[in-house]
Design a protein around this motif. Structure first.
Motif, mmCIF file in Angstrom:
data_model
loop_
_atom_site.group_PDB
_atom_site.id
_atom_site.type_symbol
_atom_site.label_atom_id
_atom_site.label_comp_id
_atom_site.label_asym_id
_atom_site.label_seq_id
_atom_site.Cartn_x
_atom_site.Cartn_y
_atom_site.Cartn_z
ATOM 1 N N CYS A 199 0.825 -1.221 0.000
ATOM 2 C CA CYS A 199 0.000 0.000 0.000
ATOM 3 C C CYS A 199 0.852 1.261 0.000
ATOM 4 N N TYR A 200 2.111 1.143 0.416
ATOM 5 C CA TYR A 200 3.018 2.299 0.401
ATOM 6 C C TYR A 200 3.779 2.420 -0.919
ATOM 7 N N GLY A 201 3.412 1.604 -1.897
ATOM 8 C CA GLY A 201 4.067 1.690 -3.201
ATOM 9 C C GLY A 201 5.227 0.722 -3.348
ATOM 10 N N ARG A 202 5.352 -0.238 -2.418
ATOM 11 C CA ARG A 202 6.450 -1.195 -2.504
ATOM 12 C C ARG A 202 5.958 -2.484 -3.178
ATOM 13 N N GLN A 203 6.001 -3.618 -2.502
ATOM 14 C CA GLN A 203 5.626 -4.868 -3.173
ATOM 15 C C GLN A 203 4.550 -5.617 -2.380
ATOM 16 N N LEU A 204 3.820 -6.466 -3.110
ATOM 17 C CA LEU A 204 2.964 -7.467 -2.478
ATOM 18 C C LEU A 204 3.703 -8.795 -2.605
ATOM 19 N N THR A 205 3.948 -9.427 -1.447
ATOM 20 C CA THR A 205 4.806 -10.610 -1.401
ATOM 21 C C THR A 205 4.015 -11.812 -0.916
ATOM 22 N N ALA A 206 4.342 -12.986 -1.478
ATOM 23 C CA ALA A 206 3.662 -14.221 -1.091
ATOM 24 C C ALA A 206 4.650 -15.383 -1.082
ATOM 25 N N LEU A 207 4.260 -16.439 -0.389
ATOM 26 C CA LEU A 207 4.967 -17.719 -0.446
ATOM 27 C C LEU A 207 4.109 -18.665 -1.271
ATOM 28 N N LEU A 208 4.727 -19.373 -2.190
ATOM 29 C CA LEU A 208 4.002 -20.323 -3.032
ATOM 30 C C LEU A 208 4.533 -21.731 -2.744
ATOM 31 N N LEU A 209 3.658 -22.557 -2.159
ATOM 32 C CA LEU A 209 4.057 -23.909 -1.762
ATOM 33 C C LEU A 209 3.234 -24.947 -2.525
ATOM 34 N N ASP A 210 3.870 -26.048 -2.849
ATOM 35 C CA ASP A 210 3.132 -27.149 -3.484
ATOM 36 C C ASP A 210 2.281 -27.866 -2.441
ATOM 37 N N ALA A 211 1.287 -28.582 -2.915
ATOM 38 C CA ALA A 211 0.426 -29.358 -2.008
ATOM 39 C C ALA A 211 1.290 -30.275 -1.143
ATOM 40 N N GLY A 212 1.063 -30.233 0.149
ATOM 41 C CA GLY A 212 1.770 -31.136 1.050
ATOM 42 C C GLY A 212 3.215 -30.775 1.326
ATOM 43 N N GLU A 213 3.675 -29.670 0.757
ATOM 44 C CA GLU A 213 5.081 -29.286 0.933
ATOM 45 C C GLU A 213 5.267 -28.532 2.244
ATOM 46 N N ALA A 214 6.209 -28.973 3.067
ATOM 47 C CA ALA A 214 6.513 -28.254 4.303
ATOM 48 C C ALA A 214 7.249 -26.962 3.963
ATOM 49 N N LEU A 215 6.947 -25.894 4.696
ATOM 50 C CA LEU A 215 7.693 -24.650 4.523
ATOM 51 C C LEU A 215 9.165 -24.932 4.806
ATOM 52 N N VAL A 227 7.179 -15.136 -4.080
ATOM 53 C CA VAL A 227 6.793 -14.475 -5.329
ATOM 54 C C VAL A 227 6.347 -13.064 -4.968
ATOM 55 N N GLN A 228 6.521 -12.134 -5.921
ATOM 56 C CA GLN A 228 6.327 -10.735 -5.581
ATOM 57 C C GLN A 228 5.825 -9.959 -6.791
ATOM 58 N N VAL A 229 4.902 -9.030 -6.557
ATOM 59 C CA VAL A 229 4.561 -8.053 -7.600
ATOM 60 C C VAL A 229 4.785 -6.651 -7.049
ATOM 61 N N GLN A 230 5.065 -5.737 -7.954
ATOM 62 C CA GLN A 230 5.279 -4.343 -7.600
ATOM 63 C C GLN A 230 3.922 -3.648 -7.443
ATOM 64 N N ALA A 231 3.824 -2.740 -6.478
ATOM 65 C CA ALA A 231 2.613 -1.928 -6.350
ATOM 66 C C ALA A 231 2.430 -1.087 -7.605
ATOM 67 N N ARG A 232 1.173 -0.873 -7.989
ATOM 68 C CA ARG A 232 0.893 -0.021 -9.157
ATOM 69 C C ARG A 232 1.280 1.429 -8.865
ATOM 70 N N GLN A 233 1.123 1.815 -7.602
ATOM 71 C CA GLN A 233 1.503 3.168 -7.180
ATOM 72 C C GLN A 233 1.541 3.181 -5.648
#
Ligand SMILES: [Mn+2]
Length: 245
Positions: A199-215, A227-233
């Protein structure tokens, strides 16, 4: 392949959430969406975020901003909006949220737990963090919603001090959390902080795990799951206080 996408604080950034879902080619018929809370406020489209999460049958823990607008709504529903206004003064950004959400949206927020164990991935999701002296389920609600640091006396606090609670947490549970945009991404031995300030214009970040995969416990292996996307603004000015706002 069925996967789980664990998303940091979205804060009303519906377009960036869509960008992230597109980036990983999220398949709602197979994949599982989980959020660390604070779906609403600060960004431009809190209603869009709650709707998207409901459409995708996403799961999430309640964040402090979600709880703030829920506090108002619980009173408004029983005693009317003016009583709610008197009892729960809202900032402008929270006023915009309560005006944008329907009862169905509030009911979905209200149904969210504070602690979400995901044994399939050997992790537990909380919004802000825990008291490192107790198990997540035993941490007080206020700590789960707002903690950032451990003070000199060893007590958890919402203040931004030199010792993050996540460094003091020694497991064994791997915790995934958000809430702490000023510290940005946190990869500690037993905790992963995903609030990278979209929301401050940085990134939205996530963890993407396969089914049954331990972190992964190994920090670099865990980093490879991000995985990450850049904020639009920049949707709102960077906060300065340590408070719930
Ligand atoms: Mn928060």
């Amino acid at each position: 392949m069925r996967r789980t996408l664990l998303v940091g604080d979205v804060h009303g950034c519906a377009r960036e959430l869509d960008d992230l879902l597109d980036l990983v080619r999220f398949d709602p018929s197979l994949d599982r969406l989980v959020l660390v809370g604070d779906l609403v406020a600060r960004g431009p489209d809190s209603r869009g975020v709650v709707e998207r999460v409901m459409e995708l049958r996403g799961e999430f823990v309640r964040g402090n901003h979600d709880e703030k607008v829920l506090h108002w709504w619980r009173i408004a529903r029983k005693r009317g909006p003016s009583k709610a206004d008197a009892m729960v003064p809202l900032s402008e950004r929270h006023r915009a949220v309560v005006e944008a959400l329907s009862d169905a949206h509030f009911e979905r927020l209200a149904a969210a737990p504070l602690v979400l164990p995901m044994p399939e991935h050997a992790l537990t999701v909380v919004h802000a963090g825990v008291d490192p002296r107790c198990a997540p389920e035993e941490s007080p609600e206020d700590i789960l919603l707002t903690v950032r640091s451990i003070d000199d006396g060893g007590e958890p606090t919402r203040k931004l001090l030199p010792s993050p609670w996540a460094k003091a947490w020694r497991g064994p549970t791997q915790l995934v959390f958000g809430h702490d945009a000023r510290r940005n991404l946190q990869l500690e031995a037993f905790a992963t902080g995903l609030d990278t300030g979209c929301c401050y214009g940085r990134q939205l970040t996530a963890l993407l795990l396969d089914a049954g995969e331990a972190l992964p416990i190994d920090v670099e292996a865990r980093r490879a799951k991000l995985v990450q996307v850049q904020a639009r603004q920049a949707w709102c000015p960077t906060g300065t206080g340590d408070g719930p706002e």
